[in-house]
Design a protein around this motif. Structure first.
Motif, short mmCIF file in Angstrom:
data_model
loop_
_atom_site.label_atom_id
_atom_site.label_comp_id
_atom_site.label_asym_id
_atom_site.label_seq_id
_atom_site.Cartn_x
_atom_site.Cartn_y
_atom_site.Cartn_z
N MET A 1 -75.25 -53.79 -52.95
CA MET A 1 -75.25 -53.11 -51.68
C MET A 1 -73.90 -52.43 -51.52
O MET A 1 -72.87 -53.08 -51.51
CB MET A 1 -75.48 -54.11 -50.55
CG MET A 1 -75.48 -53.46 -49.21
SD MET A 1 -75.60 -54.47 -47.73
CE MET A 1 -76.49 -55.88 -48.16
N ASP A 2 -73.92 -51.13 -51.42
CA ASP A 2 -72.70 -50.35 -51.30
C ASP A 2 -72.56 -49.65 -49.96
O ASP A 2 -71.54 -49.02 -49.71
CB ASP A 2 -72.63 -49.30 -52.41
CG ASP A 2 -72.41 -49.93 -53.76
OD1 ASP A 2 -71.91 -51.06 -53.81
OD2 ASP A 2 -72.74 -49.29 -54.77
N GLU A 3 -73.58 -49.73 -49.11
CA GLU A 3 -73.51 -49.03 -47.84
C GLU A 3 -74.28 -49.78 -46.77
O GLU A 3 -75.12 -50.62 -47.06
CB GLU A 3 -74.03 -47.60 -47.97
CG GLU A 3 -75.47 -47.51 -48.40
CD GLU A 3 -75.90 -46.08 -48.68
OE1 GLU A 3 -77.09 -45.80 -48.45
OE2 GLU A 3 -75.07 -45.26 -49.13
N ILE A 4 -73.93 -49.45 -45.54
CA ILE A 4 -74.63 -50.03 -44.39
C ILE A 4 -74.98 -48.88 -43.46
O ILE A 4 -74.18 -47.97 -43.26
CB ILE A 4 -73.77 -51.11 -43.70
CG1 ILE A 4 -74.54 -51.82 -42.61
CG2 ILE A 4 -72.49 -50.53 -43.16
CD1 ILE A 4 -73.85 -53.06 -42.08
N ARG A 5 -76.20 -48.91 -42.94
CA ARG A 5 -76.70 -47.82 -42.10
C ARG A 5 -76.86 -48.31 -40.66
O ARG A 5 -77.42 -49.36 -40.41
CB ARG A 5 -78.05 -47.34 -42.61
CG ARG A 5 -78.70 -46.26 -41.78
CD ARG A 5 -80.06 -45.84 -42.32
NE ARG A 5 -79.98 -45.39 -43.70
CZ ARG A 5 -79.68 -44.14 -44.06
NH1 ARG A 5 -79.47 -43.23 -43.14
NH2 ARG A 5 -79.62 -43.81 -45.33
N PHE A 6 -76.36 -47.50 -39.73
CA PHE A 6 -76.52 -47.75 -38.31
C PHE A 6 -77.29 -46.59 -37.71
O PHE A 6 -76.99 -45.44 -38.01
CB PHE A 6 -75.16 -47.86 -37.60
CG PHE A 6 -74.40 -49.10 -37.93
CD1 PHE A 6 -74.57 -50.25 -37.18
CD2 PHE A 6 -73.52 -49.13 -38.99
CE1 PHE A 6 -73.87 -51.40 -37.49
CE2 PHE A 6 -72.81 -50.26 -39.30
CZ PHE A 6 -72.98 -51.40 -38.55
N GLN A 7 -78.27 -46.90 -36.85
CA GLN A 7 -79.05 -45.86 -36.19
C GLN A 7 -79.13 -46.16 -34.71
O GLN A 7 -79.43 -47.27 -34.31
CB GLN A 7 -80.46 -45.80 -36.77
CG GLN A 7 -80.51 -45.23 -38.15
CD GLN A 7 -81.92 -45.12 -38.66
OE1 GLN A 7 -82.49 -46.11 -39.07
NE2 GLN A 7 -82.47 -43.91 -38.62
N ASP A 8 -78.86 -45.16 -33.92
CA ASP A 8 -79.03 -45.24 -32.47
C ASP A 8 -80.37 -44.59 -32.15
O ASP A 8 -80.56 -43.41 -32.44
CB ASP A 8 -77.88 -44.51 -31.77
CG ASP A 8 -77.94 -44.63 -30.27
OD1 ASP A 8 -78.94 -45.16 -29.74
OD2 ASP A 8 -76.99 -44.18 -29.61
N PRO A 9 -81.33 -45.34 -31.58
CA PRO A 9 -82.65 -44.76 -31.32
C PRO A 9 -82.60 -43.50 -30.45
O PRO A 9 -83.42 -42.61 -30.60
CB PRO A 9 -83.41 -45.87 -30.61
CG PRO A 9 -82.71 -47.12 -30.99
CD PRO A 9 -81.27 -46.74 -31.21
N GLN A 10 -81.64 -43.41 -29.55
CA GLN A 10 -81.53 -42.23 -28.70
C GLN A 10 -80.44 -41.27 -29.15
O GLN A 10 -80.09 -40.35 -28.43
CB GLN A 10 -81.22 -42.64 -27.24
CG GLN A 10 -82.36 -43.30 -26.53
CD GLN A 10 -82.44 -44.79 -26.81
OE1 GLN A 10 -81.45 -45.43 -27.06
NE2 GLN A 10 -83.65 -45.34 -26.77
N GLY A 11 -79.86 -41.51 -30.31
CA GLY A 11 -78.74 -40.66 -30.71
C GLY A 11 -78.58 -40.56 -32.22
O GLY A 11 -79.55 -40.65 -32.96
#
Length: 150
Positions: A1-11
């Motif tokens: 694992m070389d990355e981490i993803r963050f997602q804002d449902p409204q952004g």
């Protein structure tokens, strides 16, 4: 694992490199970029929180044992975006709990252990599912449980 993803449902969303040993350039560039997701001031707030994890283990216990992640975020004058886009998802990912129930000592202990033992931390992150790995894991668990019952 070389990355981490963050997602804002409204952004917006962001992908951060998290392996400074095998991909240092990607890790640095991803931390300096992604300014739509978290602006530089928000990143400075997170850096201020992360620096606290570099204390000694005893220093962490003494100062943060009775605090939550939410309390240290408020003390560092964090904005709501930092809490909702980074800290809340991160706490839920590593501890399955919200920041207002997550011990700051435990949270900063994760940072402390990664900072002071990076090679072993990365080795643990690179564990892949293979039948051989699973049988070794169960064997270790059985030996540990037997040692406690004897």
């Amino acid at each position: 694992m070389d990355e981490i993803r963050f997602q804002d449902p409204q952004g917006p969303q962001a992908v951060f490199g998290i392996n400074p040993v095998t991909s240092p350039l990607k890790s640095i560039i991803s931390l300096l970029g992604q300014n739509v997701f978290l602006d530089p001031l928000d990143k400075a707030t997170l850096a201020n929180i992360a620096v606290q994890g570099l204390r000694t283990a005893e220093g962490l216990r003494h100062k943060f044992d009775d605090r939550t992640v939410t309390e240290i975020w408020k003390k560092s004058s964090g904005r709501e975006d930092v809490m909702e886009r980074f800290l809340r998802p991160f706490c839920r990912a590593i501890q399955f709990t919200d920041p207002d129930q997550f011990s700051a000592y435990n949270f900063l202990g994760w940072i402390h252990n990664v900072a002071y033992d990076l090679p072993h931390s990365l080795a643990g992150m690179s564990w892949r599912f293979r039948p051989g790995n699973l049988s070794r894991l169960f064997r270790r668990l059985c030996v540990q449980s037997l040692s406690f019952t004897i």
